[in-house]
Design a protein around this motif. Sequence first.
Motif, PDB file in Angstrom:
ATOM      1  N   GLY A  94       0.837  -1.197   0.000  1.00 47.21           N
ATOM      2  CA  GLY A  94       0.000   0.000   0.000  1.00 47.21           C
ATOM      3  C   GLY A  94       0.871   1.245   0.000  1.00 47.21           C
ATOM      4  O   GLY A  94       2.028   1.211  -0.422  1.00 47.21           O
ATOM      5  N   VAL A  95       0.346   2.349   0.495  1.00 49.08           N
ATOM      6  CA  VAL A  95       1.080   3.612   0.484  1.00 49.08           C
ATOM      7  C   VAL A  95       2.411   3.483   1.217  1.00 49.08           C
ATOM      8  O   VAL A  95       3.472   3.838   0.688  1.00 49.08           O
ATOM      9  N   MET A  96       2.370   2.939   2.436  1.00 49.96           N
ATOM     10  CA  MET A  96       3.588   2.873   3.230  1.00 49.96           C
ATOM     11  C   MET A  96       4.530   1.781   2.738  1.00 49.96           C
ATOM     12  O   MET A  96       5.743   1.986   2.647  1.00 49.96           O
ATOM     13  N   GLY A  97       3.994   0.619   2.398  1.00 46.30           N
ATOM     14  CA  GLY A  97       4.845  -0.455   1.903  1.00 46.30           C
ATOM     15  C   GLY A  97       5.532  -0.082   0.599  1.00 46.30           C
ATOM     16  O   GLY A  97       6.716  -0.378   0.399  1.00 46.30           O
ATOM     17  N   SER A  98       4.808   0.587  -0.285  1.00 42.25           N
ATOM     18  CA  SER A  98       5.398   1.017  -1.554  1.00 42.25           C
ATOM     19  C   SER A  98       6.517   2.022  -1.329  1.00 42.25           C
ATOM     20  O   SER A  98       7.530   2.014  -2.035  1.00 42.25           O
ATOM     21  N   GLU A  99       6.356   2.897  -0.333  1.00 41.25           N
ATOM     22  CA  GLU A  99       7.401   3.869  -0.032  1.00 41.25           C
ATOM     23  C   GLU A  99       8.635   3.173   0.537  1.00 41.25           C
ATOM     24  O   GLU A  99       9.770   3.489   0.163  1.00 41.25           O
ATOM     25  N   HIS A 100       8.440   2.212   1.424  1.00 46.97           N
ATOM     26  CA  HIS A 100       9.580   1.442   1.937  1.00 46.97           C
ATOM     27  C   HIS A 100      10.294   0.718   0.796  1.00 46.97           C
ATOM     28  O   HIS A 100      11.535   0.692   0.742  1.00 46.97           O
ATOM     29  N   ALA A 101       9.521   0.119  -0.105  1.00 48.07           N
ATOM     30  CA  ALA A 101      10.124  -0.596  -1.235  1.00 48.07           C
ATOM     31  C   ALA A 101      10.926   0.363  -2.110  1.00 48.07           C
ATOM     32  O   ALA A 101      12.038   0.038  -2.553  1.00 48.07           O
ATOM     33  N   ARG A 102      10.381   1.549  -2.362  1.00 46.83           N
ATOM     34  CA  ARG A 102      11.094   2.539  -3.175  1.00 46.83           C
ATOM     35  C   ARG A 102      12.414   2.948  -2.520  1.00 46.83           C
ATOM     36  O   ARG A 102      13.454   3.032  -3.186  1.00 46.83           O
ATOM     37  N   ILE A 103      12.369   3.202  -1.216  1.00 52.80           N
ATOM     38  CA  ILE A 103      13.585   3.610  -0.514  1.00 52.80           C
ATOM     39  C   ILE A 103      14.628   2.499  -0.561  1.00 52.80           C
ATOM     40  O   ILE A 103      15.819   2.754  -0.776  1.00 52.80           O
ATOM     41  N   LEU A 104      14.208   1.254  -0.399  1.00 48.19           N
ATOM     42  CA  LEU A 104      15.141   0.129  -0.462  1.00 48.19           C
ATOM     43  C   LEU A 104      15.736  -0.026  -1.859  1.00 48.19           C
ATOM     44  O   LEU A 104      16.900  -0.400  -2.015  1.00 48.19           O
TER      45      LEU A 104
END
Length: 325
Positions: free
Chosen positions: A11-21
Motif C-alpha cells: 500500500g502507500v507505506m509499503g510502496s514507499e519502503h520498497a522505493r527507498i530500499l
Amino acid sequence: MSLAVGVIGAGVMGSEHARILREATPGAHLSGVCDADVARARQAAGGVWVTTDALELIRSDRTDAVVIAAPDITHASLVLACIEQGKPVLCEKPLATTAAEARGVVEAEIKASRRLVQVGYMRRFDPAYAEMKRLKDEGAIGSPLILHNVHRNPVVPTWFAGPMSVTNAFVHEIDASRWLLGSEMVSAHVRSLGAGDPLLITMETDRGEVVSTEVFMNCGYGYHVHAELVGQKGTLQTITPRLVTENLSGFSRGTYPDNWIPRFRNAYIAQLDQWVKSIRSQLPGEGASAWDGYLTTKIADEIVAAMANGVDAKLVPEAVPALYR
C-alpha cells in the motif's frame, strides 16, 4: 554483502519502503514484495520477486530481514513469525492491535534472547524532532515543563472512526513524547470536541511534565504535525519543512502536503538506513524497540478504555526488562 530485505504490504507505506530500499539504502536491497494484490505488489517490486504469501517471504532464503507494512491486524502474528525465523524486522506502527498481543511479541523476543524487532515510529529520525531532542538533552532550555503537540490530517475515510484517532494517530505522540522527554506517562485526560474530532489529550509524566496534544483528523487544510517543548529557560519548536514560500499579489503563502509521506520522507529514509546499519553491526538501533511498541499500545488501550467510561486514565509505568535496558 548487501542485506536482502523483503517488504510485506504494497500500500502507500509499503510502496514507499520498497522505493527507498530500491533507491536510497546503501548496504541493502529490495529482495521481494508480498501483497494480496499481485498487480500492486509487482508495481512496488520494480522487477524483484513477488508473492502473495507473507509466511513464504519471511521463511525464504531470499530474505535476510523483513519490513512489515501490512494491515494493522496482521502485525503481531507476522512479527512473531520473523522472531521464530531469527530475522530482523521493522514493523510499521502499531506493533499489535492490543496490548496483550504486543506483550506476547515482547515475551517471544525475550525468549529468543536477541533484539530483532524495531517499530516504525519514524519521528525519532525526523531532522526537526532529532534536533529538538539533541538540544533538550544538552540542556539548552533547562528542565522541560510542557510539551505541546499538534497532529492534523486533512481528511480521513469513513472507516477511520471510533478509537482510531488514539490507536492509529495519537500513538505517534505517545512514542515521540516518551522519547523526547525520557519520561513515562502516568495519567491522561481526554476532551472530545464536536463529534469526537478533534481531541485534546493531556498527559502528565512521572517527572511532573505536562504533554498536551491536539489530534484533528479532519482539519481540512492539509497534513500538519508540530511540536513545541517549553523549558525553564526557553522553548524549542519544530519548523514545518518547506522548499519555497510564494510571494504573490501582496500575500506570502506556504503549502501543506495532503498526507504524511512528503512531511516525513527524510525520516523514513534515515530510519531504514539506521535499521540496516544496526542489523549489519549486530547492535541495537536508535529506533523504537518492541518494548516501546508494547508500552505505546498499552497506553493507547488504557486511554480508549478510560474515554469509554468517562474518566481519566491512570497509567502505571512498568519495570523495563533487561533485554531493553
